[in-house]
Enzyme design. Structure first.
Site, PDB file in Angstrom:
ATOM      1  CB  SER B  45      -0.942  -0.005   1.202  1.00  0.00           C
ATOM      2  OG  SER B  45      -2.031   0.857   0.945  1.00  0.00           O
ATOM      3  CD  GLU B  46      -1.126   3.815  -3.108  1.00  0.00           C
ATOM      4  OE1 GLU B  46      -1.093   2.573  -2.964  1.00  0.00           O
ATOM      5  OE2 GLU B  46      -2.083   4.415  -3.628  1.00  0.00           O
ATOM      6  CG  ASN B  47      -0.521   4.008   3.396  1.00  0.00           C
ATOM      7  OD1 ASN B  47      -0.655   3.034   2.655  1.00  0.00           O
ATOM      8  ND2 ASN B  47      -0.868   3.982   4.675  1.00  0.00           N
TER       9      ASN B  47
END
Lengths: 239, 218, 239, 218
Positions: B45-47
């Site tokens: 997840s890119e966070n």
């Protein structure tokens, strides 16, 4: 031995923050945001701020609190949903918005802190993000030139910090905080737990204290959850 | 015709053991539910997490542990957290083997539009532009037509672009289509859907091979 | 659950490494170098290698072992002292050497791993390092354009690693290893201690496993010290 | 006239509490020995440590803990380790308040040459070019003349440059000199050294004020 960066709470931490300044604020959604500093910025009532933050909070929490008081003139973000007041101000033209791809935003902050004035990225080529930007091909693939971002003050939130400003973040609350800590001319860190210098394992520190000018232990963290998604033990068919 | 879970099931068949996969918000998120038991896949997840697990049990939510949709999640054994610059280094540097995301429009040249509708509130592109500009292997998961019944598979996108010439494969409620040489190539029909229905719902150039097998969805 | 990246020792790890390839090797001086992999590269006897490494080892350790067998055609480094064989080969023209400022070398490796094809840096402006490179002013200060570096194989050394390839380095043995891990098309990590997936704290991992394709636990680490400097307890006047 | 320790002592007087300082190999390294007791200064070594301490006690050397000179060192309480990209981010991003390094030649316009002698084995610039291109506050520590007795303070450098127009202050065995407006400005004389001796040893343009105090070195 490093000099102590400890200040006595958010009021002292925000000394010198003035209207018209450019601020960076760490966090993704409401996760890892500098709650206490935002509270003090609201209390200070300073105006015409340019805020660099991946998101803009929700109506009654995070940067939404500054929006409600109309303290922000311009937002530089990658995603600004979940905020009615934001929408109203943007559509009415009160609020200027600069939308930037999330990865470019992160890299531009890092570049600002790292003395890299500009870099090429493929993100946004062929879109309106590329408007007015230099395009150059590398190995046959077009890239656009993106510039560094810096701020007068950067506000970051960490899990643990020591008196020398060394920071450790928890889980995905890390997000934009390390790059923004690098990119602030003055970086203010608020932490859940402030410990003496020498307490943190030097292998485990995420943000070296050299990037932090002021640090304080925050109080009464709400740590609001934006999207509470859970599995129910009773109804779970498979676990 | 497939429902959202059906689309996710079909996309899950594309995933290979050992892959790192980024799933966008909406239908793509559902793909994680249909990875075969025991297949070693890691979700990014890119966070800032690799090794994203399912939603937490009620009462075990952690405000410091969310995904890119801002939902509370869990971490699998072997997970790792990192900052957003490192996260997009993984994406831009093509270390993620598969990106699945939704779209408003896809064009026959591989262009994708999924972030902005002129005249409506613009929320922002988030990480979508980085993802589509970088990934080698992008699958779009979406309905074949919009709510007005208009095709989302177009000769060219009418909405502001998210990325150019980047989509390789589209899985819709009606079909699996590959994009190459400036056309949609029909690969599979959804169960019970005819080639004619797909052709009627596809505004862009559609190449139909002699045989178009029906998807196997169990 | 990530797939296991574990291979059975340095021989299996180096499968596919061939003459003429470009290799990255982590380490600073002899600190944090991939000792076991270097041993296997010597054993393989492959030639015409381009080696990207901050230093070139000493005559009988580290990359010096590859130099002795004349396996290296070109070195890309920032500092190559302390190596007589290196000097002989360089002066005789057998060995090509590309010297790069240390910070630019680190950043170019990171860029290679991060999909940033090029960036601007002030380092080297006005020197021979800038020859043939684009110069551009940002805020009145001249910078030069530097390009990304990548490698066919990157060899890194970590302290602990898990079966998913997640790595933790110790002290200053971290140095170039994290960036080179990012920049290798195939990255081979050797570790002093290999642990099961889920054993390492996800907050403390320096290199996420996504950057690592193969991992093995090395054997018989010598960890030679290049400059042993100590204080003597007896003769110490102040402590 | 100062010896190497004297030069280091004089430079130590320039250091302020709270500074992060990078010391090069040679005379600069000695500066750490003369920081007043209790003054809070952190030393950065560009291979990846902030909070560098003295050499280890005999038998306590750690191969994994070295400085940029490849010497075994110790870490102070509050030290932190980081990778080389982050280390040079600190340097390039001007987070380090003082850089002290040696030189072969310094020119009256602030150019510095310290990495290469044509015809001799070139070992490389290491981190020197990043340091001099970035630091706001650079002090050069060196002997005023070379072994042949020739001045190292020149109208322009004859050796290949490390950086251009970057040196602000030079501390030698003979004097403290500031560089501005294309000239060396004499600031202090070393104990027992006359202005005439300094002038004779300085090939570049030298500006001599009416009063040139002698250094106070205790």
């Amino acid at each position: 031995m490093a000099i102590s960066k400890v200040v006595n709470g958010s009021i002292a931490a925000c000394d010198g923050v003035k209207s018209g300044m450019t601020l960076m604020l760490g966090g993704f959604g409401l996760c890892g945001i500098p709650e206490c500093s935002i509270g003090e910025l609201v209390r200070l009532g300073i105006k015409d701020l340019t805020c660099i933050s991946n998101n803009a909070g929700v109506d009654d929490f995070g940067l939404g609190l500054l929006l409600q008081q109309r303290q922000i003139r311009k937002m530089i973000s990658s995603y600004v949903g979940e905020n009615d007041e934001f929408e109203r101000q943007m559509l009415s033209g009160e609020l200027e918005v600069d939308l930037i791809p999330q990865g470019s935003l992160a890299e531009r902050c890092r570049a600002g802190g790292a003395g890299i004035p500009a870099f090429y990225t493929p993100a946004g080529f062929g879109t309106e993000v590329a408007a007015g930007k230099e395009v150059r091909e590398f190995e046959g693939k077009p890239h656009i030139l993106e510039s560094a971002l810096t701020a007068d003050f950067a506000f970051v939130k960490a899990w643990k910090g020591d008196t020398a400003g060394n920071l450790i973040y928890k889980a995905t609350a890390r997000n934009f905080n390390p790059m923004m800590a690098m990119a602030g001319r003055i970086t203010i860190a608020e932490v859940e737990e402030l410990v003496p210098e020498g307490t943190l394992n030097p292998n485990e520190i995420h943000t070296p204290g050299i990037f932090v000018q002021r640090i304080f232990q925050g109080e009464r963290y709400e740590k609001r959850i934006e999207q509470r998604t859970v599995r129910n033990r009773e109804t779970a068919s498979n676990a | 015709m497939l429902d959202k879970n059906g689309i996710a099931k079909r996309i899950a068949q594309e995933v290979r053991a050992g892959w790192y996969v980024n799933l966008g918000i909406g239908i793509p998120t559902l793909v994680a539910n249909f990875i075969p038991e025991g297949m070693e896949v890691e979700f990014q997840s890119e966070n800032g997490i690799l090794g994203m697990g399912p939603f937490p049990w009620e009462g075990e939510e952690d405000a410091d542990l969310i995904n890119a949709g801002k939902q509370t999640i869990t971490a699998m054994p072997g997970a790792v957290y990192f900052d957003s610059a490192t996260s997009f280094a993984m994406i831009r540097g093509q270390h993620v083997q598969l990106t699945v995301l939704g779209a408003m429009e896809v064009a026959q040249n591989g262009d994708i539009a999924n972030w902005k509708i002129p005249g409506k509130m613009v929320k922002g592109m988030g990480g979508a532009m980085d993802l589509v500009a970088s990934a080698e292997n992008i699958i779009v998961a979406m309905m074949h037509t919009n709510r007005a019944g208009e095709s989302k598979m177009l000769p060219s996108c009418s909405l502001p672009l998210t990325g150019v010439g980047c989509v390789r494969r589209v899985v819709t409620n009606l079909a699996v289509l590959d994009i190459r040489e400036g056309a949609f190539h029909l690969v599979e029909r959804a169960p019970g859907v005819s080639v004619e229905e797909i052709a009627a719902a596809t505004a862009g150039k559609l190449v139909i091979p002699d045989a178009v097998p029906e998807m196997r969805i169990n």
